[in-house]
Write an enzyme that holds these catalytic residues in place. Structure first.
Site, short mmCIF file in Angstrom:
data_model
loop_
_atom_site.label_atom_id
_atom_site.label_comp_id
_atom_site.label_asym_id
_atom_site.label_seq_id
_atom_site.Cartn_x
_atom_site.Cartn_y
_atom_site.Cartn_z
N ASP A 372 39.16 38.43 40.82
CA ASP A 372 39.59 39.68 40.19
C ASP A 372 40.85 39.43 39.36
O ASP A 372 41.43 38.35 39.41
CB ASP A 372 39.84 40.70 41.30
N GLU A 375 41.61 38.83 33.73
CA GLU A 375 41.59 39.02 32.26
C GLU A 375 42.50 38.02 31.55
O GLU A 375 42.15 37.68 30.41
CB GLU A 375 42.00 40.46 31.92
N ASP A 451 37.45 48.93 37.26
CA ASP A 451 38.02 50.10 37.91
C ASP A 451 37.56 51.42 37.32
O ASP A 451 38.28 52.06 36.55
CB ASP A 451 39.55 49.99 37.84
#
Ligand code: GLC
Length: 725
Positions: A372, A375, A451
């Site tokens: 997670d 990015e 999310d």
């Protein structure tokens, strides 16, 4: 234009254009300043193949299914099919802006384009491809958010009878304009790097998606168990809580295969540590859960806590494995552990070093890894990520700016993870889940759409998002069921579970501080509905598994928009709230509160109501009854659905012993089924079986036949059930 190696080269005013073929339908246009073919990004795994081309006197190249005409000055390209009908026409090629403008031609719809908060058809919109931790900038996902967690610079233009795909192989921030700024122009542009794109032509979307998958790869066949239900929360904070959830699932007769440990299982959010206060018996708890039929997936983020004495940080720093500032100093950002350094996964050495840390976790019994914040997310900066000039280094030591690596950072992390898992446990199929991805990431991990919130709008938008991801080569995807941020309610959980049950990755997950949303927390009615649909999912496990196998073979999506199979029917071009699972099962979720009926579009042909068995003719809209406990489902005549006998099969890793093949008669039908042990890699050595079920109209009604095509693994007992409305 002249032949050059396997392809062709044209010299223009500002540089060169290389034209390379990957098969008859796939041609690459790569622009460069010099005569060298530019390097592809990590997305591409295919190599060009030589192809018999023919240069006509007027300089037009005929090769594969294409005629390619290049303007010698500007290097603008016009592509036609062999009959001369235009498939693509450049209006402007700018080396300086790394931009190409094409004439909008016959496209009725634009699809694919990775993970986007948008309707299915993106014609008339403009988007940015730049991996972003959305919640750092926005309260929630909404249509004006252009930069989502995952960027896949690939889109499909289509109309009845033809389709093309365009993959812009550039890992910098890219912008796509699908005839928004100017209704006559479709353009793509990058902030840096090369103008290098692939044009994939096909008669239908399936050809295009398969072509794109040939270039960028497909998902490896997952463990069958991973297609079950997953229960997660940020966070199950300690072992008692985790066990209580497991017991809750069993007590309420809820099939579930995986539980998740979010960031609190770690010591001070330090990756590859376990918090001994909360999880003092980590290994024993994992063993106990395994006996109960649960695998545990743990989160591992890229941000490494900057702390003296912490081995991951110390080693990474000493070996020079972290991303640096231009000055050479380790770049420090901030994620959950506060100050954090970021591994430079661009280098093989770093990926291998990182991968070794998984060994202990796997030896403790961890069954999957969740990557997670990749990015990568950085809380210290307005941009929410590393600065463009942060420095990565490639295997040969060349410095590469973050601007170029940014969009592939998540891919590289999952690659490190997957390769490590496969090296450590070669006999087992590994499971990796990611939030950030790029073209080609499907080779390494499943993806969830980040999310979202407990909003009906988010349930609704997850459908086109997932369908477009499927068209972008990413089949193994899902959204957080029940919504991550904010409070879910019973009705929403019931509806979202109905939807999730027919989406490839099926996980209920929610944010810290939000209302609990495990299936039993609302009411007996909601629990019963949720149980019914999770059980239904388990009945469909063989069906799902076979779709995954097909997707692993050729990249075809598992969940498909209607137009995938009904491209000639323009009514399907804007259907956002219905989809096909495989070819024959139509799923029509309810995505609004208080609904008791919904409109359903049935394309041409006969359809069966899955629940009542009633036969309906298609080519029209019908009103389906949809009380809270009912998800409208339709089966196309000619479909053969293999259903597992019991939805309450809690041991998904056990062999499937019995199946019922439901044959929906009316037209001839065919189904090919694949069986293996569902978890090991032995199928790669031939331990699998395949059979076909054929349904044909005969004089005395429907005739069915089962033929074993390969017998390399025990085949379950198969009962046939004919449905004839
Ligand atoms: C991110 C993830 C979310 C996770 C949370 C805590 O927001 O997207 O799924 O629960 O971080 O780790």
């Amino acid at each position: 234009m002249k032949q050059d190696g396997l392809g062709y080269i044209v010299r223009g005013k500002n540089g060169f254009l290389h034209i390379l073929f990957y098969n008859d339908n796939i041609v690459r246009f790569a622009y460069s300043k010099d005569e060298e073919v530019p390097k592809s990004t990590v997305a591409v795994i295919a190599e060009p193949t030589g192809i018999d081309g023919f240069l006509e006197d007027d300089g037009v190249l005929k090769a594969g299914v294409f005629k390619v005409d290049v303007d010698r000055d500007s290097l603008a390209v016009k592509i036609s099919d062999l009959y001369g009908s235009i498939l693509s026409e450049d209006l402007m090629v700018s080396f300086q802006k790394t931009k190409i403008e094409k004439k909008k031609l016959w496209e009725h719809g634009i699809y694919g384009n990775g993970e986007k908060y948008s309707w299915l058809n993106q014609l008339g919109s403009k988007t940015i491809n730049y991996n972003s931790d959305v919640l750092l900038h926005h309260k929630f996902h909404h249509p004006a958010v252009q930069e989502m967690h995952t960027a896949i610079p690939f889109f499909i233009g289509t109309c009845p009878g033809k389709a093309y795909g365009l993959f812009f192989d550039n890992s910098y921030r890219t912008t796509f304009d699908f005839a928004k700024s100017d209704p006559e122009i479709i353009s793509f542009q990058a902030d840096g790097g090369n103008l290098d794109y692939y044009f994939i032509y096909g008669l239908d979307l399936a050809d295009v998606v398969k072509g794109y998958s040939l270039l960028t790869g497909t998902l490896p066949l997952p463990r069958r168990q991973i297609l079950g239900y997953h229960q997660s929360r940020y966070s199950y904070q300690n072992q008692e809580e985790l066990l209580a959830v497991a017991e809750g699932l069993r007590k309420h007769d809820l099939p579930c295969d995986f539980l998740y440990l979010d960031i609190h299982y770690m010591d001070a959010y330090k990756v590859f540590t376990v918090n001994k206060d909360g999880f003092k018996d980590f290994k024993e708890v994992l063993q106990k859960l395994k006996k109960m039929g649960f695998g545990v997936v743990v989160i591992i983020n890229p941000g490494v806590k900057v702390e003296e004495g912490y081995r991951v940080f110390e080693q990474g720093k000493e070996k020079g494995y972290f991303v640096t500032k231009p000055s050479g100093e380790v770049y420090q950002g901030e994620v959950w552990p506060k100050p954090a350094a970021f591994p430079d996964y661009l280098r093989t050495e770093v990926r291998q070093w990182w991968g070794e840390f998984y060994r202990e976790l796997l030896e403790s019994g961890v069954e999957g890894i969740w990557n997670d914040m990749n990015e990568p997310s950085d809380f210290t900066r307005g941009s929410g990520t590393l600065p463009d000039d942060a420095v990565h280094r490639s295997d040969d030591g060349t410095e590469v700016p973050h601007a170029e690596v940014h969009n592939i950072y998540g891919l590289l992390q999952t690659r490190a993870t997957r390769e490590a898992l496969e090296a450590i446990q070669p006999e087992k199929r590994s499971f990796v889940l990611t939030r950030a991805a790029f073209a080609g990431s499907q080779r390494y991990s499943a993806l969830w759409t980040g999310d979202n919130s407990s909003l009906w709008e988010h349930m609704e938008c997850s459908i086109p998002m997932i369908l477009n991801l499927g068209l972008s080569g990413y089949s193994f995807v899902g959204a957080d069921v029940g919504g991550f941020r904010g409070d879910c309610n019973g009705e929403m959980l019931a509806r979202w579970t109905q939807l999730g049950a027919f989406i490839p990755f099926f996980r209920n997950h929610s944010e810290i501080g939000s209302a609990r949303q495990e299936p039993w927390v609302f009411s007996a009615e909601v629990l019963e509905i949720v149980r019914k649909y999770i059980c239904l999912r388990y009945q469909f496990l063989t069906y799902f598994y076979n779709l995954m196998k097909e997707s692993a073979n050729s990249g075809v999506p598992v969940a498909r928009p209607l137009l995938y199979h009904y491209q000639d029917d323009l009514n399907t071009y804007h259907i956002n709230d219905q989809f096909l699972l495989g070819e024959g099962l139509m799923v029509c979720p309810v995505v609004r509160p208080g609904i008791k009926n919904r409109m359903v579009y049935l394309p041409d042909g006969d359809w069966y109501d899955y629940w009542t068995g009633e036969k309906l003719s298609g080519g029209r809209y019908v009103i389906a009854e949809a009380p809270l406990d009912k998800l409208p489902l339709y089966v196309k005549a000619g479909t053969i659905l293999p259903l597992n006998d019991s939805g309450l099969n809690k041991k998904t890793d056990e062999p499937i012993r019995k199946l019922t093949a439901h044959c929906y008669s009316g037209t001839d039908g065919y189904c090919r089924l694949y069986f293996d042990d569902g978890f090991s890699t032995k199928y790669r050595q031939g331990e699998y079986s395949e059979l076909e079920i054929i349904m044909k109209k005969g004089l005395q009604g429907m005739r069915t036949e089962i033929n074993v095509l390969r017998d390399g693994y025990p085949i379950p007992e198969i009962k046939l059930k004919i449905h004839d409305g």
